[in-house]
Structure formats: C-alpha cells, structure tokens
Design a protein around this motif. Structure first.
Motif, short mmCIF file in Angstrom:
data_model
loop_
_atom_site.label_atom_id
_atom_site.label_comp_id
_atom_site.label_asym_id
_atom_site.label_seq_id
_atom_site.Cartn_x
_atom_site.Cartn_y
_atom_site.Cartn_z
N UNK A 114 1.61 59.40 -125.91
CA UNK A 114 2.57 60.49 -125.80
C UNK A 114 2.20 61.69 -126.67
N UNK A 115 1.63 61.42 -127.86
CA UNK A 115 1.31 62.49 -128.80
C UNK A 115 -0.19 62.81 -128.86
N UNK A 152 -0.34 69.31 -117.01
CA UNK A 152 -0.69 70.40 -116.08
C UNK A 152 -2.20 70.67 -116.03
N UNK A 153 -2.91 70.38 -117.10
CA UNK A 153 -4.37 70.55 -117.10
C UNK A 153 -4.99 69.55 -116.13
N UNK A 154 -4.60 68.29 -116.25
CA UNK A 154 -5.13 67.26 -115.34
C UNK A 154 -4.72 67.55 -113.90
N UNK A 190 -5.59 56.92 -125.22
CA UNK A 190 -6.29 58.03 -125.84
C UNK A 190 -5.33 58.78 -126.76
N UNK A 191 -5.75 58.97 -128.01
CA UNK A 191 -4.93 59.71 -128.97
C UNK A 191 -5.56 61.04 -129.36
N UNK A 192 -6.88 61.14 -129.22
CA UNK A 192 -7.58 62.36 -129.61
C UNK A 192 -8.84 62.46 -128.76
N UNK A 205 -1.50 69.69 -126.81
CA UNK A 205 -0.83 68.71 -127.66
C UNK A 205 0.18 67.92 -126.84
N UNK A 206 0.02 66.64 -126.78
CA UNK A 206 0.98 65.77 -126.11
C UNK A 206 0.81 65.75 -124.60
#
Length: 121
Positions: free
Chosen positions: A29-30, A56-58, A107-109, A49-50
């Motif tokens: 989520x973050x 929307x990018x995907x 995935x976090x980063x 972020x988040x």
C-alpha cells in the motif's frame, strides 16, 4: 525482510497480458516507485508514492497498443529484478529494467530505468 514469496507468475501475467490490476496487486500500500528515462533523469526521477499514485501509471502503460514481454526475472533475499521489452505497432521498441525491495512478498521500493527508440532510429 518478510518470508512471503514474490509472485513471479503474477508479474509475468500482468506484464504480458497487460493487466495493470494484477501488477498493482504486487505492490504494498505504501510502496514507492521511481522511473528514470530521458525525461525524468536520475537527479529528478518521476516518483509515485503509494498504490493510489502507482495505479494510474500502470493503467496508462498497460492500456497502450503495444506488446509487453517479461524477458528476465530474478528474485533473491528481499529483492526482485526484471527486464521487460515492449514494442509499438510501428516497430518502436522500449526496454525497461527494474529493481525492487520486497517485504512480505510485496514491492515496497522500486527503481526502473527505461529507454526507447527515438524517431528516425
């Protein structure tokens, strides 16, 4: 880092079948996503972020009339890396290489670097 396995089959399905929702499910989520290319250079990457900013990018990328192929994926000790190749109907090619940190299989980063054919190439 968590011990839940990263779902490489969902990554392949999301990329190759152009399912942004499947790809979004792989992010915490973050999560934070950074994209580097000739418009968003390393000193000023595009940052989302988040999941609400990543979605929307995907959705934009995977709604485009182009093919996507997961070329390689490697998962190890809290990280995943993959390379994706894409092609527009006019033959323009795009290559994206991504590296991400994982926690509990999500995935976090993520940092991705992409390049594409220029007009007249």
């Amino acid at each position: 880092m968590g011990t839940t396995a990263f779902d490489t089959e969902a990554l392949r399905e999301g990329i190759e079948q152009r399912k942004a929702s499947t790809l979004l499910s792989l992010y915490a989520d973050d999560a934070e996503m950074r994209m580097i290319d000739h418009r968003s250079q390393p000193s000023h990457p595009m940052v989302a972020h988040g999941r609400t900013e990543i979605e929307p990018i995907l959705a934009d990328v995977y709604s485009r009339d182009m093919t996507h192929k997961l070329e390689q994926v490697v998962v190890g000790d809290g990280h995943v890396a993959w390379m994706e190749s894409c092609e527009y109907p006019d033959g323009t090619k795009v290559l994206c290489s991504a590296m991400a940190d994982l926690k509990d299989g999500k995935i976090v980063d993520q940092t991705a670097i992409q390049a594409w054919d220029e007009a007249g190439s």
